[in-house]
Design a protein around this motif. Structure first.
Motif, PDB file in Angstrom:
ATOM      1  N   ALA A 127      21.512  -7.738  32.261  1.00 61.58           N
ATOM      2  CA  ALA A 127      21.933  -8.537  31.092  1.00 61.58           C
ATOM      3  C   ALA A 127      23.249  -9.264  31.384  1.00 61.58           C
ATOM      4  N   ILE A 128      24.172  -8.558  32.001  1.00 67.07           N
ATOM      5  CA  ILE A 128      25.473  -9.182  32.323  1.00 67.07           C
ATOM      6  C   ILE A 128      25.291 -10.284  33.368  1.00 67.07           C
ATOM      7  N   SER A 129      24.413 -10.024  34.353  1.00 62.91           N
ATOM      8  CA  SER A 129      24.200 -11.059  35.390  1.00 62.91           C
ATOM      9  C   SER A 129      23.579 -12.319  34.788  1.00 62.91           C
ATOM     10  N   GLN A 130      22.764 -12.159  33.758  1.00 67.74           N
ATOM     11  CA  GLN A 130      22.078 -13.308  33.147  1.00 67.74           C
ATOM     12  C   GLN A 130      22.969 -14.046  32.152  1.00 67.74           C
ATOM     13  N   PHE A 131      23.730 -13.293  31.353  1.00 69.10           N
ATOM     14  CA  PHE A 131      24.428 -13.916  30.224  1.00 69.10           C
ATOM     15  C   PHE A 131      25.951 -13.695  30.221  1.00 69.10           C
ATOM     16  N   GLY A 132      26.430 -12.733  31.020  1.00 68.31           N
ATOM     17  CA  GLY A 132      27.884 -12.517  31.107  1.00 68.31           C
ATOM     18  C   GLY A 132      28.492 -11.792  29.917  1.00 68.31           C
ATOM     19  N   GLN A 133      27.678 -11.405  28.951  1.00 67.53           N
ATOM     20  CA  GLN A 133      28.200 -10.697  27.775  1.00 67.53           C
ATOM     21  C   GLN A 133      27.059  -9.931  27.098  1.00 67.53           C
ATOM     22  N   ILE A 134      27.417  -8.919  26.341  1.00 66.25           N
ATOM     23  CA  ILE A 134      26.437  -8.209  25.496  1.00 66.25           C
ATOM     24  C   ILE A 134      27.089  -8.015  24.128  1.00 66.25           C
ATOM     25  N   ASP A 135      26.390  -8.463  23.088  1.00 65.81           N
ATOM     26  CA  ASP A 135      26.922  -8.327  21.731  1.00 65.81           C
ATOM     27  C   ASP A 135      26.188  -7.268  20.922  1.00 65.81           C
ATOM     28  N   LEU A 136      24.953  -6.984  21.327  1.00 62.96           N
ATOM     29  CA  LEU A 136      24.142  -6.044  20.551  1.00 62.96           C
ATOM     30  C   LEU A 136      23.189  -5.295  21.482  1.00 62.96           C
ATOM     31  N   LEU A 137      23.147  -3.986  21.303  1.00 60.71           N
ATOM     32  CA  LEU A 137      22.153  -3.164  21.995  1.00 60.71           C
ATOM     33  C   LEU A 137      21.291  -2.497  20.933  1.00 60.71           C
ATOM     34  N   VAL A 138      19.986  -2.757  20.982  1.00 62.35           N
ATOM     35  CA  VAL A 138      19.055  -2.098  20.062  1.00 62.35           C
ATOM     36  C   VAL A 138      18.240  -1.084  20.856  1.00 62.35           C
ATOM     37  N   ASN A 139      18.495   0.192  20.620  1.00 69.24           N
ATOM     38  CA  ASN A 139      17.716   1.252  21.276  1.00 69.24           C
ATOM     39  C   ASN A 139      16.498   1.543  20.420  1.00 69.24           C
ATOM     40  N   ASN A 140      15.373   0.983  20.836  1.00 68.93           N
ATOM     41  CA  ASN A 140      14.147   1.105  20.042  1.00 68.93           C
ATOM     42  C   ASN A 140      13.027   1.818  20.799  1.00 68.93           C
ATOM     43  N   ALA A 141      13.048   1.764  22.142  1.00 67.34           N
ATOM     44  CA  ALA A 141      11.944   2.362  22.918  1.00 67.34           C
ATOM     45  C   ALA A 141      11.820   3.837  22.568  1.00 67.34           C
ATOM     46  N   GLY A 142      10.615   4.258  22.306  1.00 68.38           N
ATOM     47  CA  GLY A 142      10.441   5.663  21.983  1.00 68.38           C
ATOM     48  C   GLY A 142       8.987   5.992  21.757  1.00 68.38           C
ATOM     49  N   ALA A 143       8.598   7.152  22.207  1.00 69.04           N
ATOM     50  CA  ALA A 143       7.246   7.648  21.961  1.00 69.04           C
ATOM     51  C   ALA A 143       7.323   9.145  22.179  1.00 69.04           C
ATOM     52  N   THR A 144       7.118   9.908  21.119  1.00 66.67           N
ATOM     53  CA  THR A 144       7.153  11.362  21.277  1.00 66.67           C
ATOM     54  C   THR A 144       5.810  11.925  20.825  1.00 66.67           C
ATOM     55  N   LYS A 145       5.330  12.877  21.585  1.00 65.68           N
ATOM     56  CA  LYS A 145       3.999  13.426  21.304  1.00 65.68           C
ATOM     57  C   LYS A 145       4.037  14.326  20.067  1.00 65.68           C
ATOM     58  N   ARG A 146       3.069  14.101  19.188  1.00 64.25           N
ATOM     59  CA  ARG A 146       2.896  14.980  18.033  1.00 64.25           C
ATOM     60  C   ARG A 146       2.041  16.171  18.430  1.00 64.25           C
ATOM     61  N   GLY A 147       2.058  17.207  17.637  1.00 63.95           N
ATOM     62  CA  GLY A 147       1.150  18.325  17.882  1.00 63.95           C
ATOM     63  C   GLY A 147       1.792  19.637  17.487  1.00 63.95           C
ATOM     64  N   ASP A 148       0.966  20.666  17.458  1.00 65.52           N
ATOM     65  CA  ASP A 148       1.454  21.988  17.113  1.00 65.52           C
ATOM     66  C   ASP A 148       2.478  22.458  18.154  1.00 65.52           C
ATOM     67  N   PHE A 149       3.546  23.042  17.682  1.00 58.72           N
ATOM     68  CA  PHE A 149       4.639  23.483  18.560  1.00 58.72           C
ATOM     69  C   PHE A 149       4.121  24.289  19.754  1.00 58.72           C
ATOM     70  N   LEU A 150       3.169  25.188  19.504  1.00 58.11           N
ATOM     71  CA  LEU A 150       2.712  26.073  20.582  1.00 58.11           C
ATOM     72  C   LEU A 150       1.807  25.353  21.585  1.00 58.11           C
ATOM     73  N   GLN A 151       1.344  24.166  21.212  1.00 62.84           N
ATOM     74  CA  GLN A 151       0.483  23.400  22.127  1.00 62.84           C
ATOM     75  C   GLN A 151       1.281  22.392  22.961  1.00 62.84           C
ATOM     76  N   LEU A 152       2.514  22.152  22.587  1.00 60.39           N
ATOM     77  CA  LEU A 152       3.305  21.142  23.307  1.00 60.39           C
ATOM     78  C   LEU A 152       3.850  21.746  24.600  1.00 60.39           C
ATOM     79  N   SER A 153       3.674  21.002  25.692  1.00 58.41           N
ATOM     80  CA  SER A 153       4.049  21.550  27.005  1.00 58.41           C
ATOM     81  C   SER A 153       5.499  21.219  27.341  1.00 58.41           C
ATOM     82  N   GLU A 154       5.972  21.860  28.380  1.00 63.30           N
ATOM     83  CA  GLU A 154       7.307  21.568  28.912  1.00 63.30           C
ATOM     84  C   GLU A 154       7.425  20.071  29.239  1.00 63.30           C
ATOM     85  N   ASP A 155       6.369  19.519  29.854  1.00 61.05           N
ATOM     86  CA  ASP A 155       6.388  18.084  30.216  1.00 61.05           C
ATOM     87  C   ASP A 155       6.476  17.201  28.969  1.00 61.05           C
TER      88      ASP A 155
END
Ligand SMILES: NC(=O)c1ccc[n+]([C@@H]2O[C@H](COP(=O)([O-])OP(=O)(O)OC[C@H]3O[C@@H](n4cnc5c(N)ncnc54)[C@H](OP(=O)(O)O)[C@@H]3O)[C@@H](O)[C@H]2O)c1
Length: 257
Positions: free
Chosen positions: A75-103
């Motif tokens: 971003a800095i190489s392209q525009f030389g500045q950053i005014d806003l960062l939106v952290n939106n990426a996300g995906a978390t697996k749903r499911g019963d606690f005992l079925q969710l794996s370490e991974d």
């Protein structure tokens, strides 16, 4: 209302579809120049084509520890500045606690929590210089626990607390840090659920959507554009006194304080 965002530079993660795409398109309409990140290069190109302002893409897996820093450097190489960062990426697996794996747990935290931590850490000096903003897209599961959302709930609660921590630091460093908790938003994932429900019950998609919304305690589902509007507000000087604000955009789903 003029938000005065023209020519400012925003990074949006998870911008290839859903809420992130709507955020990118609205910020572009408001005149911001954009750096869009997600894994799918083809989808990012598609979104970039629909943006009206100068937009560059950074296709990468943000779970990879080195990529958040590379994104900020890009971003800095392209525009030389950053005014806003939106952290939106996300995906978390749903499911019963005992079925969710370490991974499953590692994966949920790697993307939504640690990539946000790493993006903010890398962007912070630039945001401090520009007196810019961070907006974290989190989720109502961070406030209200439910049995099938153990990972998402824990990740979101962590991100909400991090928002408060960095808002405190931002008072000194001149960075505005806020969060949005979307409720049930009509992205493709939800639309598939509605289509399946309609087929299962032999009713129209509209009727299925109403029934599903009713069962979840809301009148209707939200639109990605409604979350994007909240981001534009929090990115702009109009929200100048919002620091550590957690904005529930959830149609009234969250009844607790
Ligand atoms: N939709 C809702 O009802 C709702 C409710 C509460 C909170 N939220 C939160 O809002 C955010 C956006 O949700 P959404 O529904 O719009 O999600 P979505 O449609 O599944 O989009 C997720 C975005 O993240 C990107 N992504 C996924 N894995 C990635 C990775 N490893 N590296 C980089 N990018 C990655 C995806 O692109 P690629 O697949 O191309 O990488 C996509 O652009 C999420 O954080 C979600 O938890 C959503």
């Amino acid at each position: 209302m003029n938000l005065n965002l023209t020519n400012q530079v925003a990074i949006v993660t998870g911008a290839s579809r859903g809420i992130g795409r709507a955020i990118a398109e609205l910020l572009s309409q408001e005149g911001m120049r954009l750096v869009l990140a997600a894994r799918s290069e083809a989808d990012l190109k598609h979104v970039a084509e629909s943006c009206k302002t100068e937009t560059v893409i950074f296709p990468a897996d943000l779970r990879d520890e080195k990529n958040p820093q590379l994104l900020i450097d890009f971003a800095i190489s392209q525009f030389g500045q950053i005014d806003l960062l939106v952290n939106n990426a996300g995906a978390t697996k749903r499911g019963d606690f005992l079925q969710l794996s370490e991974d499953d747990w590692q994966d949920g935290f790697a993307l939504k929590f640690y990539s946000a931590v790493r993006c903010i850490r890398a962007a912070w000096p630039h945001l401090s210089k520009s007196q810019g903003s961070v907006v974290n897209i989190v989720g109502i599961g961070g406030r209200t626990g439910s049995a099938d959302f153990a990972i998402g709930g824990a990740v979101n609660a962590g991100l909400l607390n991090l928002t408060k921590v960095l808002a405190d630091k931002g008072i000194t460093d001149g960075v505005k840090v806020n969060a949005i908790n979307p409720g049930y938003i009509a992205t493709d994932r939800l639309k598939s659920r509605i289509t399946a429900l309609a087929a299962e019950k032999g009713i129209s998609a509209d009727q299925a959507a109403l029934e599903l919304a009713d069962s979840l305690g809301v009148k209707r589902f939200g639109n990605p554009a409604e979350i994007a509007a909240a981001v534009a507000f929090l990115a702009s000087g109009v929200s100048g006194y919002c620091q550590g604000t957690i904005l529930d955009a959830d149609g009234g789903r969250t009844r607790t304080l």
